[in-house]
Scaffold this motif. Structure first.
Motif, PDB file in Angstrom:
ATOM      1  N   LEU A 125     -33.389 -52.072  89.186  1.00  0.00           N
ATOM      2  CA  LEU A 125     -33.996 -52.751  90.331  1.00  0.00           C
ATOM      3  C   LEU A 125     -35.515 -52.793  90.193  1.00  0.00           C
ATOM      4  CD1 LEU A 125     -33.657 -54.058  93.136  1.00  0.00           C
ATOM      5  CD2 LEU A 125     -33.818 -51.756  94.099  1.00  0.00           C
ATOM      6  N   ALA A 126     -36.113 -51.710  89.738  1.00  0.00           N
ATOM      7  CA  ALA A 126     -37.570 -51.675  89.549  1.00  0.00           C
ATOM      8  C   ALA A 126     -38.012 -52.693  88.504  1.00  0.00           C
ATOM      9  CB  ALA A 126     -38.026 -50.275  89.158  1.00  0.00           C
ATOM     10  N   ILE A 127     -37.269 -52.818  87.418  1.00  0.00           N
ATOM     11  CA  ILE A 127     -37.596 -53.814  86.386  1.00  0.00           C
ATOM     12  C   ILE A 127     -37.509 -55.223  86.972  1.00  0.00           C
ATOM     13  CG2 ILE A 127     -36.814 -54.837  84.208  1.00  0.00           C
ATOM     14  CD1 ILE A 127     -35.882 -51.960  83.424  1.00  0.00           C
ATOM     15  N   ALA A 128     -36.448 -55.490  87.708  1.00  0.00           N
ATOM     16  CA  ALA A 128     -36.278 -56.815  88.317  1.00  0.00           C
ATOM     17  C   ALA A 128     -37.396 -57.105  89.312  1.00  0.00           C
ATOM     18  CB  ALA A 128     -34.916 -56.898  88.999  1.00  0.00           C
ATOM     19  N   LEU A 129     -37.748 -56.117  90.142  1.00  0.00           N
ATOM     20  CA  LEU A 129     -38.805 -56.327  91.140  1.00  0.00           C
ATOM     21  C   LEU A 129     -40.180 -56.485  90.496  1.00  0.00           C
ATOM     22  CD1 LEU A 129     -37.626 -53.932  93.979  1.00  0.00           C
ATOM     23  CD2 LEU A 129     -37.718 -56.435  94.043  1.00  0.00           C
ATOM     24  N   GLU A 130     -40.406 -55.843  89.346  1.00  0.00           N
ATOM     25  CA  GLU A 130     -41.670 -56.050  88.609  1.00  0.00           C
ATOM     26  C   GLU A 130     -41.811 -57.517  88.218  1.00  0.00           C
ATOM     27  OE1 GLU A 130     -44.395 -54.481  87.776  1.00  0.00           O
ATOM     28  OE2 GLU A 130     -43.887 -52.477  88.471  1.00  0.00           O
ATOM     29  N   ARG A 131     -40.736 -58.097  87.729  1.00  0.00           N
ATOM     30  CA  ARG A 131     -40.767 -59.506  87.320  1.00  0.00           C
ATOM     31  C   ARG A 131     -40.929 -60.427  88.529  1.00  0.00           C
ATOM     32  NH1 ARG A 131     -36.025 -59.483  82.690  1.00  0.00           N
ATOM     33  NH2 ARG A 131     -37.084 -58.019  81.301  1.00  0.00           N
ATOM     34  N   GLY A 138     -36.848 -69.774  91.675  1.00  0.00           N
ATOM     35  CA  GLY A 138     -37.835 -69.449  90.646  1.00  0.00           C
ATOM     36  C   GLY A 138     -37.997 -67.951  90.452  1.00  0.00           C
ATOM     37  N   ALA A 139     -37.980 -67.197  91.554  1.00  0.00           N
ATOM     38  CA  ALA A 139     -38.103 -65.735  91.455  1.00  0.00           C
ATOM     39  C   ALA A 139     -36.890 -65.129  90.775  1.00  0.00           C
ATOM     40  CB  ALA A 139     -38.292 -65.136  92.849  1.00  0.00           C
ATOM     41  N   ILE A 140     -35.708 -65.638  91.089  1.00  0.00           N
ATOM     42  CA  ILE A 140     -34.483 -65.138  90.450  1.00  0.00           C
ATOM     43  C   ILE A 140     -34.499 -65.462  88.956  1.00  0.00           C
ATOM     44  CG2 ILE A 140     -31.974 -65.459  90.339  1.00  0.00           C
ATOM     45  CD1 ILE A 140     -32.840 -63.683  92.646  1.00  0.00           C
ATOM     46  N   ARG A 141     -34.940 -66.660  88.598  1.00  0.00           N
ATOM     47  CA  ARG A 141     -35.056 -67.024  87.179  1.00  0.00           C
ATOM     48  C   ARG A 141     -36.073 -66.138  86.475  1.00  0.00           C
ATOM     49  NH1 ARG A 141     -34.678 -72.139  89.003  1.00  0.00           N
ATOM     50  NH2 ARG A 141     -36.916 -72.490  88.919  1.00  0.00           N
ATOM     51  N   ALA A 142     -37.181 -65.827  87.163  1.00  0.00           N
ATOM     52  CA  ALA A 142     -38.215 -64.981  86.570  1.00  0.00           C
ATOM     53  C   ALA A 142     -37.702 -63.562  86.323  1.00  0.00           C
ATOM     54  CB  ALA A 142     -39.445 -64.947  87.472  1.00  0.00           C
ATOM     55  N   ALA A 143     -36.780 -63.102  87.150  1.00  0.00           N
ATOM     56  CA  ALA A 143     -36.222 -61.763  86.960  1.00  0.00           C
ATOM     57  C   ALA A 143     -35.424 -61.699  85.666  1.00  0.00           C
ATOM     58  CB  ALA A 143     -35.345 -61.372  88.148  1.00  0.00           C
ATOM     59  N   GLY A 144     -34.751 -62.760  85.329  1.00  0.00           N
ATOM     60  CA  GLY A 144     -34.013 -62.801  84.076  1.00  0.00           C
ATOM     61  C   GLY A 144     -32.530 -62.572  84.249  1.00  0.00           C
TER      62      GLY A 144
END
Length: 159
Positions: free
Chosen positions: A145-151, A104-110
């Protein structure tokens, strides 16, 4: 390299972040070097806020609890007959729940962000090596990485 040592409580799933709670049975702790993680390295130098560090650590913990990393030859974990902790889930159910949270977290990252998350957060690859292997320009990985970690932080509801 500077060492940042911290005490972590050992749980059946591995080291746990945060304060050590008192309990009737004695708790075991381990000293870990937080500077060994690429995320901790970025955080220690002011390139990553605490919220994003916590999100990355939550993702890594779910990755490890879900047993996604390769096992070397044999598991030496003690066999447990009775379930303790985590809402009474059996060990296999905890593993499935961690895998669902990780997915779910990986999907949320996009799309397009899972590669940098997996390489830096889960595999512990340094940011310059991840950029190089992904064919990205130097110093672009920190922003992505910051964008992905925000999501991921939004997914885990970390404030």
């Amino acid at each position: 390299m500077k060492r940042h040592l911290a005490e972590r409580e050992l749980t059946p799933e591995g080291p746990r972040r945060g304060a050590i709670k008192s309990d009737a049975r004695p708790r075991r702790t381990v000293t870990v070097n937080l500077a060994e993680s690429p995320l901790a390295w970025l955080h220690a130098r002011g390139h990553l806020p605490t919220r994003l560090l916590d999100a990355g650590e939550a993702l890594r913990a779910d990755y490890e609890r879900s047993a996604l990393p390769a096992n070397i030859t044999m598991r030496w974990d003690p066999v447990r007959v009775k379930s303790t902790g985590d809402r009474g889930l059996a060990p296999s159910e905890k593993q499935i729940a961690a895998r669902q949270r990780f997915d779910g977290a990986i999907r949320a990252a996009g799309k397009g962000l899972e590669d940098i998350l997996w390489r830096v957060v889960c595999a512990g690859e340094a940011l310059p090596e991840a950029e190089k292997s992904l064919g990205w320009p130097a110093r672009s990985g920190k922003l992505v990485l910051a964008i992905a970690l925000e999501r991921v932080a939004d997914y885990y509801q970390i404030t």
